[in-house]
Design a protein around this motif. Structure first.
Motif, mmCIF file in Angstrom:
data_model
loop_
_atom_site.group_PDB
_atom_site.id
_atom_site.type_symbol
_atom_site.label_atom_id
_atom_site.label_comp_id
_atom_site.label_asym_id
_atom_site.label_seq_id
_atom_site.Cartn_x
_atom_site.Cartn_y
_atom_site.Cartn_z
ATOM 1 N N LYS A 18 0.832 -1.217 0.000
ATOM 2 C CA LYS A 18 0.000 0.000 0.000
ATOM 3 C C LYS A 18 0.861 1.260 0.000
ATOM 4 C CE LYS A 18 -4.360 -1.751 1.602
ATOM 5 N NZ LYS A 18 -5.475 -1.562 2.550
ATOM 6 N N ARG A 19 2.046 1.176 0.642
ATOM 7 C CA ARG A 19 2.945 2.345 0.582
ATOM 8 C C ARG A 19 3.348 2.601 -0.877
ATOM 9 N NH1 ARG A 19 8.174 4.094 4.178
ATOM 10 N NH2 ARG A 19 8.595 5.972 2.957
ATOM 11 N N ALA A 20 3.661 1.514 -1.584
ATOM 12 C CA ALA A 20 4.075 1.651 -2.990
ATOM 13 C C ALA A 20 2.919 2.184 -3.836
ATOM 14 C CB ALA A 20 4.558 0.302 -3.514
ATOM 15 N N VAL A 21 1.715 1.686 -3.593
ATOM 16 C CA VAL A 21 0.540 2.164 -4.344
ATOM 17 C C VAL A 21 0.328 3.655 -4.072
ATOM 18 C CG1 VAL A 21 -1.999 2.021 -4.480
ATOM 19 C CG2 VAL A 21 -0.621 -0.084 -4.439
ATOM 20 N N PHE A 22 0.453 4.043 -2.806
ATOM 21 C CA PHE A 22 0.254 5.461 -2.453
ATOM 22 C C PHE A 22 1.303 6.337 -3.125
ATOM 23 C CE2 PHE A 22 -1.311 8.929 0.025
ATOM 24 C CZ PHE A 22 -0.211 9.717 0.283
ATOM 25 N N GLU A 23 2.569 5.939 -3.010
ATOM 26 C CA GLU A 23 3.650 6.757 -3.589
ATOM 27 C C GLU A 23 3.508 6.863 -5.103
ATOM 28 O OE1 GLU A 23 7.063 6.136 -0.124
ATOM 29 O OE2 GLU A 23 7.093 4.828 -1.889
ATOM 30 N N ALA A 24 3.115 5.769 -5.747
ATOM 31 C CA ALA A 24 2.911 5.806 -7.208
ATOM 32 C C ALA A 24 1.751 6.740 -7.548
ATOM 33 C CB ALA A 24 2.629 4.402 -7.722
ATOM 34 N N ARG A 65 -4.797 9.499 -12.758
ATOM 35 C CA ARG A 65 -5.026 9.889 -11.355
ATOM 36 C C ARG A 65 -5.941 8.901 -10.644
ATOM 37 N NH1 ARG A 65 -6.425 15.540 -9.166
ATOM 38 N NH2 ARG A 65 -8.421 14.926 -9.982
ATOM 39 N N LYS A 66 -5.409 8.279 -9.614
ATOM 40 C CA LYS A 66 -6.215 7.343 -8.817
ATOM 41 C C LYS A 66 -7.151 8.130 -7.895
ATOM 42 C CE LYS A 66 -4.130 3.602 -10.279
ATOM 43 N NZ LYS A 66 -4.647 3.147 -11.574
ATOM 44 N N PRO A 67 -8.240 7.509 -7.459
ATOM 45 C CA PRO A 67 -9.167 8.218 -6.563
ATOM 46 C C PRO A 67 -8.516 8.764 -5.297
ATOM 47 C CG PRO A 67 -10.244 6.294 -7.489
ATOM 48 C CD PRO A 67 -8.816 6.229 -7.942
ATOM 49 N N ILE A 68 -7.564 8.035 -4.722
ATOM 50 C CA ILE A 68 -6.912 8.545 -3.519
ATOM 51 C C ILE A 68 -6.182 9.847 -3.817
ATOM 52 C CG2 ILE A 68 -4.811 7.141 -3.859
ATOM 53 C CD1 ILE A 68 -6.405 8.321 -0.495
ATOM 54 N N ARG A 69 -5.589 9.952 -5.003
ATOM 55 C CA ARG A 69 -4.895 11.170 -5.414
ATOM 56 C C ARG A 69 -5.890 12.300 -5.621
ATOM 57 N NH1 ARG A 69 -0.520 12.876 -8.751
ATOM 58 N NH2 ARG A 69 -0.647 15.160 -8.797
ATOM 59 N N ALA A 70 -7.047 11.974 -6.203
ATOM 60 C CA ALA A 70 -8.069 13.005 -6.447
ATOM 61 C C ALA A 70 -8.559 13.583 -5.120
ATOM 62 C CB ALA A 70 -9.245 12.403 -7.222
ATOM 63 N N VAL A 71 -8.737 12.717 -4.122
ATOM 64 C CA VAL A 71 -9.215 13.198 -2.813
ATOM 65 C C VAL A 71 -8.147 14.048 -2.132
ATOM 66 C CG1 VAL A 71 -9.869 12.452 -0.460
ATOM 67 C CG2 VAL A 71 -10.879 11.343 -2.474
#
Ligand code: 6PG
Length: 236
Positions: A202-208, A216-222
């Motif tokens: 999940k750290r790697a997914v977040f950093e990417a 743009r992933k939803p977490i990035r949009a938020v």
């Protein structure tokens, strides 16, 4: 270790227990301050497999839980009797010990479909004292947060920062079942907005997601929509 970036404040903890304690302290502090200021507090939590330890730690904090309303960031369109129910997880892990005195406001309602259930939850939640005082997000390996799944057919509505809605239905192949979710504006206007993730993947997914401006992933949009840096709580 704390790495502050422009849109998020990253804090890495040595263990998942240390993270749970720190997040429970931060949320309890925020709820107590809100109770002092306006007499009540409103908390929204995510479900899934990550928050159990945090819920158990928060449940023991000595605040005026009888002034707190707990609701969900998102819910699967299943009854509380289902093993997939986030309401059942919250009842089991959070609404116990001192926190048993809190009021719980579910998102799920028995209805013909998720859209009808969302309309019922929309009405129910209108009676609460918005904005949220605290909202705790999770994140999936696909970069979803809340039930903002990348393959949701209404993703632009789910991520609309100007939505007047509180609760929206979600249909997405990646979701497993129809969902109910709080809308983006209701989450980013929370007084305390945190993302709770654990593990290297999940750290790697977040950093990417923080680097990828194309897809743009939803977490990035938020995180981009949030008016204040989102507090990221991570442990290995
Ligand atoms: O209903 C849900 O599943 C959650 O609210 C969801 O948004 C969750 O936070 C992520 O899917 C991560 O789930 P895990 O904690 O199980 O990895």
């Amino acid at each position: 270790m704390s790495l502050a970036a422009n849109d998020f404040d990253w804090t890495g903890f040595p263990t998942r227990e240390a993270l749970a304690d720190a997040l429970a302290d931060a949320v309890a502090q925020k709820l107590a301050t809100s109770i002092e200021r306006r007499g009540t507090a409103l908390l929204a939590v995510s479900g899934g497999t990550t928050p159990g330890r945090f819920f158990e730690a928060l449940s023991t904090r000595g605040i005026a839980w009888d002034r707190v309303t707990v609701t969900l960031v998102d819910e699967r369109f299943v009854p509380p009797s289902s093993p997939r129910s986030n309401a059942a997880l919250v009842a089991d892990k959070l609404l116990r010990n001192a926190a048993a005195a809190a009021r719980f406001m579910p998102l799920y309602h028995p209805a013909e479909n998720a859209a009808a259930a969302a309309a019922m939850a929309e009405q129910d939640l209108a009676a609460l004292k918005w904005p949220l005082d605290a909202a705790i997000l999770g994140m999936g390996a696909d970069g979803h947060t809340a039930s903002f799944f990348p393959d949701a057919d209404t993703l632009s509505t789910l991520l609309d920062p100007a939505s007047a809605r509180r609760v929206l239905p979600v249909d997405a192949p990646g979701a497993g079942e129809p969902r109910l979710t709080l809308s983006t504006p209701r989450l980013i206007e929370a007084g305390f907005l945190a993302l709770h993730i654990e593990g290297a993947e999940k750290r790697a997914v977040f950093e990417a997601a923080m680097k990828d401006d194309e897809d743009r992933k939803p977490i990035r949009a938020v995180i981009d929509a949030s008016p204040r840096p989102v507090k990221v709580f991570w442990a290995p």
